[in-house]
Design a protein around this motif. Sequence first.
Motif, PDB file in Angstrom:
ATOM      1  N   HIS A  71      27.892 -79.103  35.266  1.00 57.78           N
ATOM      2  CA  HIS A  71      27.597 -79.285  36.682  1.00 57.78           C
ATOM      3  C   HIS A  71      27.124 -77.994  37.349  1.00 57.78           C
ATOM      4  O   HIS A  71      26.509 -78.045  38.415  1.00 57.78           O
ATOM      5  CB  HIS A  71      28.815 -79.840  37.428  1.00 57.78           C
ATOM      6  N   ASP A  72      27.400 -76.827  36.771  1.00 57.15           N
ATOM      7  CA  ASP A  72      26.950 -75.559  37.350  1.00 57.15           C
ATOM      8  C   ASP A  72      25.583 -75.163  36.798  1.00 57.15           C
ATOM      9  O   ASP A  72      25.119 -75.701  35.781  1.00 57.15           O
ATOM     10  CB  ASP A  72      27.955 -74.452  37.051  1.00 57.15           C
ATOM     11  N   GLU A  73      24.955 -74.190  37.454  1.00 56.33           N
ATOM     12  CA  GLU A  73      23.665 -73.681  36.986  1.00 56.33           C
ATOM     13  C   GLU A  73      23.807 -73.000  35.630  1.00 56.33           C
ATOM     14  O   GLU A  73      22.929 -73.103  34.766  1.00 56.33           O
ATOM     15  CB  GLU A  73      23.093 -72.703  38.015  1.00 56.33           C
ATOM     16  N   MET A  74      24.915 -72.310  35.412  1.00 50.42           N
ATOM     17  CA  MET A  74      25.169 -71.646  34.132  1.00 50.42           C
ATOM     18  C   MET A  74      25.858 -72.616  33.181  1.00 50.42           C
ATOM     19  O   MET A  74      26.871 -73.224  33.527  1.00 50.42           O
ATOM     20  CB  MET A  74      26.043 -70.409  34.328  1.00 50.42           C
ATOM     21  N   VAL A  75      25.306 -72.757  31.987  1.00 53.26           N
ATOM     22  CA  VAL A  75      25.905 -73.599  30.955  1.00 53.26           C
ATOM     23  C   VAL A  75      26.494 -72.687  29.887  1.00 53.26           C
ATOM     24  O   VAL A  75      25.782 -71.855  29.306  1.00 53.26           O
ATOM     25  CB  VAL A  75      24.867 -74.557  30.330  1.00 53.26           C
ATOM     26  N   ARG A  85      21.139 -70.115  31.746  1.00 54.86           N
ATOM     27  CA  ARG A  85      20.926 -70.700  33.064  1.00 54.86           C
ATOM     28  C   ARG A  85      19.894 -71.819  32.938  1.00 54.86           C
ATOM     29  O   ARG A  85      18.892 -71.669  32.248  1.00 54.86           O
ATOM     30  CB  ARG A  85      20.439 -69.641  34.064  1.00 54.86           C
ATOM     31  N   LYS A  86      20.145 -72.920  33.612  1.00 56.63           N
ATOM     32  CA  LYS A  86      19.282 -74.085  33.458  1.00 56.63           C
ATOM     33  C   LYS A  86      17.835 -73.770  33.841  1.00 56.63           C
ATOM     34  O   LYS A  86      16.900 -74.136  33.115  1.00 56.63           O
ATOM     35  CB  LYS A  86      19.809 -75.243  34.313  1.00 56.63           C
ATOM     36  N   ALA A  87      17.642 -73.115  34.975  1.00 55.59           N
ATOM     37  CA  ALA A  87      16.279 -72.824  35.431  1.00 55.59           C
ATOM     38  C   ALA A  87      15.554 -71.916  34.448  1.00 55.59           C
ATOM     39  O   ALA A  87      14.364 -72.123  34.149  1.00 55.59           O
ATOM     40  CB  ALA A  87      16.316 -72.187  36.818  1.00 55.59           C
ATOM     41  N   ARG A  90      14.662 -73.952  31.329  1.00 60.09           N
ATOM     42  CA  ARG A  90      13.524 -74.833  31.595  1.00 60.09           C
ATOM     43  C   ARG A  90      12.211 -74.052  31.562  1.00 60.09           C
ATOM     44  O   ARG A  90      11.217 -74.491  30.967  1.00 60.09           O
ATOM     45  CB  ARG A  90      13.690 -75.512  32.956  1.00 60.09           C
ATOM     46  N   GLU A  91      12.212 -72.868  32.164  1.00 63.00           N
ATOM     47  CA  GLU A  91      11.013 -72.039  32.167  1.00 63.00           C
ATOM     48  C   GLU A  91      10.678 -71.552  30.762  1.00 63.00           C
ATOM     49  O   GLU A  91       9.514 -71.556  30.348  1.00 63.00           O
ATOM     50  CB  GLU A  91      11.208 -70.854  33.115  1.00 63.00           C
ATOM     51  N   LYS A  99      16.853 -82.128  32.021  1.00 65.21           N
ATOM     52  CA  LYS A  99      18.042 -82.828  32.492  1.00 65.21           C
ATOM     53  C   LYS A  99      19.213 -82.499  31.573  1.00 65.21           C
ATOM     54  O   LYS A  99      19.083 -82.556  30.346  1.00 65.21           O
ATOM     55  CB  LYS A  99      17.766 -84.338  32.490  1.00 65.21           C
ATOM     56  N   THR A 100      20.346 -82.150  32.153  1.00 65.22           N
ATOM     57  CA  THR A 100      21.533 -81.821  31.371  1.00 65.22           C
ATOM     58  C   THR A 100      22.663 -82.780  31.746  1.00 65.22           C
ATOM     59  O   THR A 100      22.898 -83.031  32.929  1.00 65.22           O
ATOM     60  CB  THR A 100      21.987 -80.372  31.606  1.00 65.22           C
TER      61      THR A 100
END
Length: 321
Positions: A71-75, A85-87, A90-91, A99-100
């Motif tokens: 649920h957080d930006e950091m996995v 980090r999700k962003a 993705r980049e 999608k996670t």
Amino acid sequence: MTETPWALVGDIGGTNARFALVEPGSGTLNSIAVLPCGDYGNLDVAVRDYLQQTGAGEVRRACMAFACPVHDEMVRMTNNPWVFRKAAMRESLGLDLFKTINDFTAMALGVPSVPSEHLHPVGDGMADSQRPRLVIGPGTGLGISALIPTHHDWVPLETEGGHVDFAPTDELEVAVQQTLRARFGRVSVERILSGQGLLNLYQTLAELERASVRLHTPEAVTEAALQQEDPLAHRALRMFCEILGRVTGDAALTLGSLGGVYICGGIVPRFLDVFRDSPFRRAFEEKGRMRAMMESIPVYVVTEPYTGLLGAAQALDNGEV
């Protein structure tokens, strides 16, 4: 394979990363591969290797399930060192959609797509297709999720139900709880209903009976029980099944899971015939005044090895996730 605009799906655990390709609007898995997480420094390295192996070319959409909170930006993976980090991920992968979801949310979403030959009934019962389905599974931990039907789709529930308190029901279980509490402090059901939990149960029974501990892995306990080589291992496995029956029944009561119960995870399919003959179903049904309701609920053991990937494929276009 470069002509097809593939999407990427993944089911990432502590040991292995499972990947597959799906066409837009399709839940069919293609080019399934299982890669050891330890061979790669992070997720993007593993994904690039997988895409190179399959010759899939560029993918722009991905949905991946992770055995950790997402649920957080950091996995941060719980049982392997991958962190991102999700962003940034993705980049790095050049994705328009990344999608996670939690791995057991994916497991739940995958259940409706499991072929019937991979659903093995335990006892009787008739499912109501308009009622919730419970999905539960002992593996590395104890996963619990559910599917709620809507007019157009299934809404998965992401829970941490494996961490509820263990509630003993007889003197032996009270002794087990007290012994485990001395080791761990609080005793959740996951302390018993998981791979490590089965070993905990075997070791605790040995301690209570002042017997020597001959077995040191969950796999060894299971194998010794199945081969009838160790009476203590056999008792531990039957007790495991009985407690799983009660915990599963409690969860089914809580959620009103008249749509059926689906047991996933890597443990129970290893001893399906023994499980059917175990105290599981009796413990599942013994709910006092609710017994008739419990008898009506079908229970299935899921043996499909890629249920999580099927669920990730469903989550790609499921607006409820």
